[in-house]
Design an enzyme around this catalytic site. Structure first.
Site, mmCIF file in Angstrom:
data_model
loop_
_atom_site.group_PDB
_atom_site.id
_atom_site.type_symbol
_atom_site.label_atom_id
_atom_site.label_comp_id
_atom_site.label_asym_id
_atom_site.label_seq_id
_atom_site.Cartn_x
_atom_site.Cartn_y
_atom_site.Cartn_z
ATOM 1 N N ASP A 1 30.405 61.932 23.453
ATOM 2 C CA ASP A 1 29.756 61.763 22.211
ATOM 3 C C ASP A 1 28.277 62.153 22.103
ATOM 4 O O ASP A 1 27.436 61.440 21.595
ATOM 5 C CB ASP A 1 30.049 60.114 21.640
ATOM 6 C CG ASP A 1 29.580 59.648 20.655
ATOM 7 O OD1 ASP A 1 29.766 60.727 19.589
ATOM 8 O OD2 ASP A 1 28.865 58.897 20.303
ATOM 9 N N GLU B 1 32.281 55.661 31.261
ATOM 10 C CA GLU B 1 33.742 55.446 30.703
ATOM 11 C C GLU B 1 35.033 56.475 31.098
ATOM 12 O O GLU B 1 35.374 57.064 30.362
ATOM 13 C CB GLU B 1 33.698 55.344 29.160
ATOM 14 C CG GLU B 1 32.537 54.233 28.720
ATOM 15 C CD GLU B 1 32.637 54.198 27.351
ATOM 16 O OE1 GLU B 1 33.250 55.040 26.653
ATOM 17 O OE2 GLU B 1 32.113 53.131 26.787
ATOM 18 N N TYR C 1 32.214 47.176 22.432
ATOM 19 C CA TYR C 1 31.629 47.297 20.928
ATOM 20 C C TYR C 1 32.494 46.585 20.036
ATOM 21 O O TYR C 1 32.997 46.797 19.228
ATOM 22 C CB TYR C 1 31.887 48.748 20.597
ATOM 23 C CG TYR C 1 30.621 49.626 21.147
ATOM 24 C CD1 TYR C 1 29.603 49.965 20.612
ATOM 25 C CD2 TYR C 1 31.134 50.468 22.451
ATOM 26 C CE1 TYR C 1 28.546 51.013 21.132
ATOM 27 C CE2 TYR C 1 30.161 50.924 23.064
ATOM 28 C CZ TYR C 1 28.790 51.113 22.459
ATOM 29 O OH TYR C 1 27.888 51.988 22.826
ATOM 30 N N GLU D 1 26.557 48.754 27.656
ATOM 31 C CA GLU D 1 26.311 49.266 26.146
ATOM 32 C C GLU D 1 26.933 48.369 25.304
ATOM 33 O O GLU D 1 27.792 47.669 25.636
ATOM 34 C CB GLU D 1 27.331 50.639 26.184
ATOM 35 C CG GLU D 1 26.505 51.999 26.639
ATOM 36 C CD GLU D 1 27.500 52.993 26.245
ATOM 37 O OE1 GLU D 1 28.254 53.024 25.337
ATOM 38 O OE2 GLU D 1 27.548 53.812 27.041
#
Ligand code: BDP
Length: 652
Positions: free
Chosen positions: A207, A451, A504, A540
């Site tokens: 990303d 990840e 998230y 994160e």
């Protein structure tokens, strides 16, 4: 570093990568000036051309490296260091995939071309992704990987004739394949009713924008022909005696003498040694402490190495000075210890990213970022998702900002990217990275990946092998990779020292439902800890936020929502940090550019600062939190005091 004939490489085509790189040899010391060494930076304007030919191979077919680039067609002015993507007005160049060509003509000092006792080395700090280098039309180096330096000894070339001018040509290909790091795929779109002939796109599974070009300084430096090639330092403590173990590699002669001295910050010699390896003992050593953990953080000694040798051309000396921080790193089931004291990572994830220059190195940006980090009370960051410039780590050493140093292993998702070919490359990247970064006291842990699809069957062997290799290269630091895989499915987690988890909650699912965060986060921590009994880092968490958007009650993308989400995470982090959670790293320090997509509005907006480094509301929230956390430890008292009195924040 891969060295093979350019012609053979060119035949493979622009969109495929070679495999089976030879293991690197030699050191990769940062090029510092000294009594025996000079450096000449080649930053500035280079000539540039992107090869827009259908197969992207015209440059090789016409051998653009044989003569000045301007003779084979039009060129652009291109700044170095910079990504090439955002400096122009041409949309096609912004998204270009394939070979681009850089060229610079320089004049060398006469001595460099005449003194046969001098070695002239060309060093390229970062060329993304695959690079081939020629000097005066002669192939001198090839390198795979966009984030680590490589070198070529060009002495013979520049000392072989009367010429003092030198033409450096660098061809760079930004194509990513399943076996590159990061991986990617090229997709040819073949429906003639939708796409022109030969149409392809570069797909990636990460990303951030795949910026390319000469991202860091290109320079020439000199050493004597018998020279200090590598220094490795590890440190330890015995009561209050600091132990500095050193190992020095010399090239060019077998008959030499090495003298080392360790100097304190006042320039006083505190220990001396001789020979290629040894241990220096420093009574009452000043330790290297992280920012806010001690009233005098980041104490650096200087290791001065002097080499003297007898060579065919007479006696030769070489001098190199390495900054050294004396500190220890250890982990327990629940703690991350620096100098034997529990350390809590209160920090950020970053990117090398800014307007116009993309991933190009920039001193003002770097200094601004460090001022913001210290304003924030951050004591650490992760180099998400690739190794950053060496100058970044040097500032971390100087300011006491602790680093989790991450390899470019981001987006390892395809089964092919766990193959032996990919593994072999990843092993070599770890070697290059450790060779470059091993001596930085700020670096306390290696992160191998971000990840990855670590639930896939081959991931177990992949990470077991990679972690064992990394530990063999550097037994002094813990190793991790950052996961977002379910704790029961993760096949790599058994091998890491610290569990780093990204999540998230209330962002990528349960949109808008911040009320579920506490339960979900507590469950995440408890599951992982029960399974592994290892210290954990929330590596994160965050929310996309457009600076200046306000909604109360909070809605997604507003500044209030980012703050609210962070606050929910902090409630659980405050409970678990008393148990086994050893850190929290916000995603992200600043907004950054990504590929275009309906899910990204001019890039990723999860920064607590904008891309131009202005604070969103969440930055103030985090600042308040980080200084409060620092306040709870007893090693930083005077630092916090100076922060409280105002202007003197940076005096700590
Ligand atoms: C995480 C990735 C990071 C992304 C972030 C996001 O590690 O690179 O930018 O998500 O989606 O999963 O903002």
């Amino acid at each position: 570093m891969l060295r093979r004939p350019a012609g053979a490489w060119a035949l493979l085509g622009p969109l495929l990568w070679g495999c089976g790189l030879a293991l690197l040899q030699g050191g990769m010391l940062y090029p510092r000036e000294s009594r025996s060494r000079e450096r000449k930076e080649l930053d500035g304007l280079w000539s540039f051309r992107a090869d827009f030919s259908d197969n992207r191979r015209q440059g090789f077919e016409q051998q653009w490296y044989r003569a000045p680039l301007r003779e084979s067609g039009p060129t652009l002015d291109m700044p170095v260091p910079s990504s090439f993507n955002d400096v122009g007005q041409d949309g096609q160049l912004r998204s270009f995939v394939g070979w681009v060509w850089y060229e610079r003509e320089i004049t060398l000092p006469q001595r460099w071309t005449e003194d046969l006792g001098m070695r002239v080395v060309l060093r390229i700090g970062s060329a993304h992704y695959y690079a081939i280098v020629w000097v005066n039309g002669v192939h001198v180096a090839e390198h795979e990987g966009g984030h680590l330096p490589f070198e070529a000894d060009i002495s013979k070339l520049v000392q072989s004739g009367p010429l003092s001018s030198c033409r450096i040509t660098i061809a760079i290909n930004n194509t990513l394949s399943p076996h590159t790091l990061p991986p990617g795929t090229i997709l040819y779109k073949t429906d003639p009713s939708m796409y022109p002939k030969g149409y392809f796109v570069q797909n990636i599974k990460f990303d951030f924008f795949n910026y390319a070009g000469l991202h860091r300084t290109v320079l020439l430096y000199t050493t004597p022909t018998t020279y200090i090639d590598d220094i490795t330092v590890t440190t330890d403590m015995d009561q209050d005696i600091g132990l500095v173990n050193y190992q020095i590699v010399v090239q060019g002669s077998d008959h030499f003498q090495l003298d080392v001295g360790l100097l304190d910050e006042e320039g006083k010699v505190v220990a001396k040694g001789a020979g290629a390896q040894g241990q220096l003992q420093v009574p009452n050593a000043h330790l290297w402490w992280p920012y806010l953990m001690h009233e005098h953080p980041a104490y650096l000694y200087s290791l001065e190495v002097k080499l003297t040798a007898q060579t065919a051309v007479g006696p030769v000396s070489d001098f190199y000075t390495l900054p050294v921080g004396i500190r220890t790193v250890a982990i327990t089931e629940r703690q991350f210890l620096i100098n034997g004291k529990p350390f809590y990572f209160q920090g950020v994830n970053k990117h090398e990213d800014a307007d116009i220059r993309g991933k190009g190195f920039d001193w003002p940006l770097l200094v601004k970022d460090f001022n913001l980090l210290r304003w924030l009370g951050a004591n650490s960051f992760r180099t998400s998702h690739y190794p950053y410039a060496e100058e970044v780590l040097q500032l971390c050493d100087r300011y006491g900002i602790v680093v989790i140093d991450e390899s470019p292993g981001v987006g390892i998702m395809l089964a092919e990217s766990f193959s032996n070919v990919s593994l072999q490359h990843h092993l070599e990247v770890m070697e290059e990275m450790i060779r470059r970064d091993k001596n930085h006291p700020a670096v306390v842990m290696w992160s191998l990946a971000n990840e990855p699809a670590s639930f896939l069957k081959p991931a177990g062997y992949y990470f077991k092998t990679l972690i064992a290799h990394t530990k063999a290269l550097d037994p002094s630091r813990p190793v991790t990779f950052v996961t977002n895989t379910n704790y029961e499915a993760d096949l790599g987690a058994p091998y890491v020292d610290v569990i780093c988890v990204n999540s998230y909650y209330s962002w990528y699912h349960d949109y808008g439902h911040m009320e579920v965060i506490q339960l979900q986060l507590a469950t995440q921590f408890e599951n992982w800890y029960k399974a592994y009994q290892k210290p954990m880092i929330q590596s994160e968490y965050g929310a996309g936020t457009i600076a200046g958007f306000h909604e109360d009650p909070p809605l997604m993308f507003s500044e209030e929502y980012q703050k609210g989400l962070l606050e929910q995470y902090h409630v659980v982090l405050d409970q678990k940090r008393k148990e086994y959670v050893v850190g929290e790293l916000i995603w992200n320090f600043a907004d950054f550019m990504t590929n275009q997509s309906p899910f990204r509005m001019m890039g990723n907006r999860k920064g607590i600062f904008t891309r131009q480094r202005q604070p969103k509301s969440a930055a103030f929230l985090l600042r308040e939190r980080y200084w409060r956390l620092a306040n709870e430890t007893r090693y930083h008292q005077s630092a916090v005091k100076s922060q409280c009195v105002g202007n003197s924040l940076f005096t700590v």
